[in-house]
Design an enzyme around this catalytic site. Structure first.
Site, PDB file in Angstrom:
ATOM      1  N   LYS A   9       5.364  21.187 -28.545  1.00 34.29           N
ATOM      2  CA  LYS A   9       4.628  20.041 -29.086  1.00 34.29           C
ATOM      3  C   LYS A   9       4.108  20.374 -30.471  1.00 34.29           C
ATOM      4  O   LYS A   9       3.959  21.544 -30.849  1.00 34.29           O
ATOM      5  CB  LYS A   9       3.480  19.634 -28.157  1.00 34.29           C
ATOM      6  CG  LYS A   9       2.449  20.733 -27.864  1.00 34.29           C
ATOM      7  CD  LYS A   9       1.385  20.919 -28.924  1.00 34.29           C
ATOM      8  CE  LYS A   9       0.421  22.045 -28.562  1.00 34.29           C
ATOM      9  NZ  LYS A   9      -0.464  22.455 -29.676  1.00 34.29           N
ATOM     10  N   ASP A  61      -3.882  21.939 -22.762  1.00 32.20           N
ATOM     11  CA  ASP A  61      -2.886  20.922 -23.094  1.00 32.20           C
ATOM     12  C   ASP A  61      -1.724  20.883 -22.098  1.00 32.20           C
ATOM     13  O   ASP A  61      -0.739  20.185 -22.311  1.00 32.20           O
ATOM     14  CB  ASP A  61      -2.329  21.147 -24.512  1.00 32.20           C
ATOM     15  CG  ASP A  61      -1.695  22.519 -24.685  1.00 32.20           C
ATOM     16  OD1 ASP A  61      -1.674  23.308 -23.724  1.00 32.20           O
ATOM     17  OD2 ASP A  61      -1.214  22.809 -25.797  1.00 32.20           O
TER      18      ASP A  61
END
Length: 310
Positions: A11, A136
């Site tokens: 990401k 995350d």
């Protein structure tokens, strides 16, 4: 099903704003997207509740089992759902210690793979396990464009057909997330109000406003990171020299990305890069979304092409 293969995508934090501190944790507001850089996670069923993890690539072989979050994820899955374990092999391609979410990606790959192996569909329970293993990691279960808030556990998917193109520079030297947040706390803060970069970046992305996205990419951890690792600032300045739409660090570093209008411009910049850092051309992906046609806003129409020919 006795064997599955999962692509665990990295990401990029397009924005990362620190909005406060609660119960000793930093409160974040971050706009993130998955990119087409991934680790390959291969899982095979076992006939007992034990699991094993073998790492390959980028020096990951040296990670001790007790610190391997992929193994922790498999063990937590078996305990939560009462299943047998798996023999897991992770082929690393996501740079480590770069802020690209490599460890979280492996956790999400293991959890998604175990769920496929054993027919588990309880996403809320999977996310609970993921949240316990990293801030995350819950987001990484599904990926795509999303807004992460709180400690990262509050995830709001963002629906958009926008495609983003990046050139990443990844120093081999890492930045410790813990040290980065500590340095952030030590540095002086401005008390003046500022607009929400995250909100504005999301708006620009939903409108496919590439210049707007570039204008709002930012990271509150950039300044503390460059105090810890000078390579972060060097990578940042090297990317700025190519005049991209925007430049920012992802996560707590040390990877820095430049946003360009097209893949061709990314490859042009990479071909002319003469620095020492690993350079990667990447684009945004939606791992679990519907495939949609993306229209390049910079591509000439038939009418415009005919005018040029005349």
């Amino acid at each position: 099903m006795n064997k599955v293969k999962i692509k665990a995508y990295a990401k990029v934090n397009l924005t990362l704003e620190i909005t406060g501190v609660e119960q000793g944790y930093h409160v974040l507001d971050s706009f993130v997207c998955s990119i087409d850089v991934f680790d390959l996670v291969v899982l095979k069923k076992r006939k007992n509740p034990l699991s094993s993890v073998t790492m390959h690539g980028l020096g990951s072989e040296s990670i001790p089992p007790e610190k391997n979050n992929a193994l922790k994820a498999a063990e937590a899955f078996s305990k939560a759902f009462g299943t047998n374990g798996a023999d897991i092999t992770v082929y690393k391609n996501i740079p480590m210690g770069a802020g690209l979410g490599g460890s979280s990606a492996d956790v999400s790959g293991v959890l998604n793979g175990m769920a496929k192996l054993y027919g588990v569909t309880d996403y809320e329970k999977l996310k609970e396990i993921a949240d316990n293993l990293g801030s995350d990691t819950g987001y990484m279960l599904t990926g795509g464009f999303a807004r992460m808030q709180g400690r990262g556990e509050l995830v709001t998917p963002i629906e958009t057909n926008t495609k983003l193109h990046f050139l990443l520079l990844c120093p081999s030297s890492e930045v410790s997330a813990g040290a980065c947040y500590k340095k952030y706390d030590e540095l002086p803060k401005t008390l003046e109000w500022r607009e929400s970069f995250t909100q504005n970046c999301i708006k620009a992305t939903c409108e496919n406003d590439q210049e707007g996205i570039g204008r709002y990419v930012m990271n509150d951890l950039y300044k503390p990171a460059l105090h810890i690792n000078g390579d972060v600032e060097k990578a940042y300045e090297e990317l700025k020299n190519f005049s991209p739409l925007g430049v920012a660090m992802t996560g707590s570093g040390s990877c820095v990305f430049a946003l360009f209008e097209t893949e061709e411009l990314c490859r042009w910049a990479k071909s002319r890069y003469r620095g020492k850092f690993r350079a990667i051309v990447a684009q945004s992906v939606n791992p679990n979304g519907k495939k949609t046609d993306w229209k390049n806003p910079y591509k000439l129409t038939e009418e415009e092409l005919s005018l040029i020919e005349e």
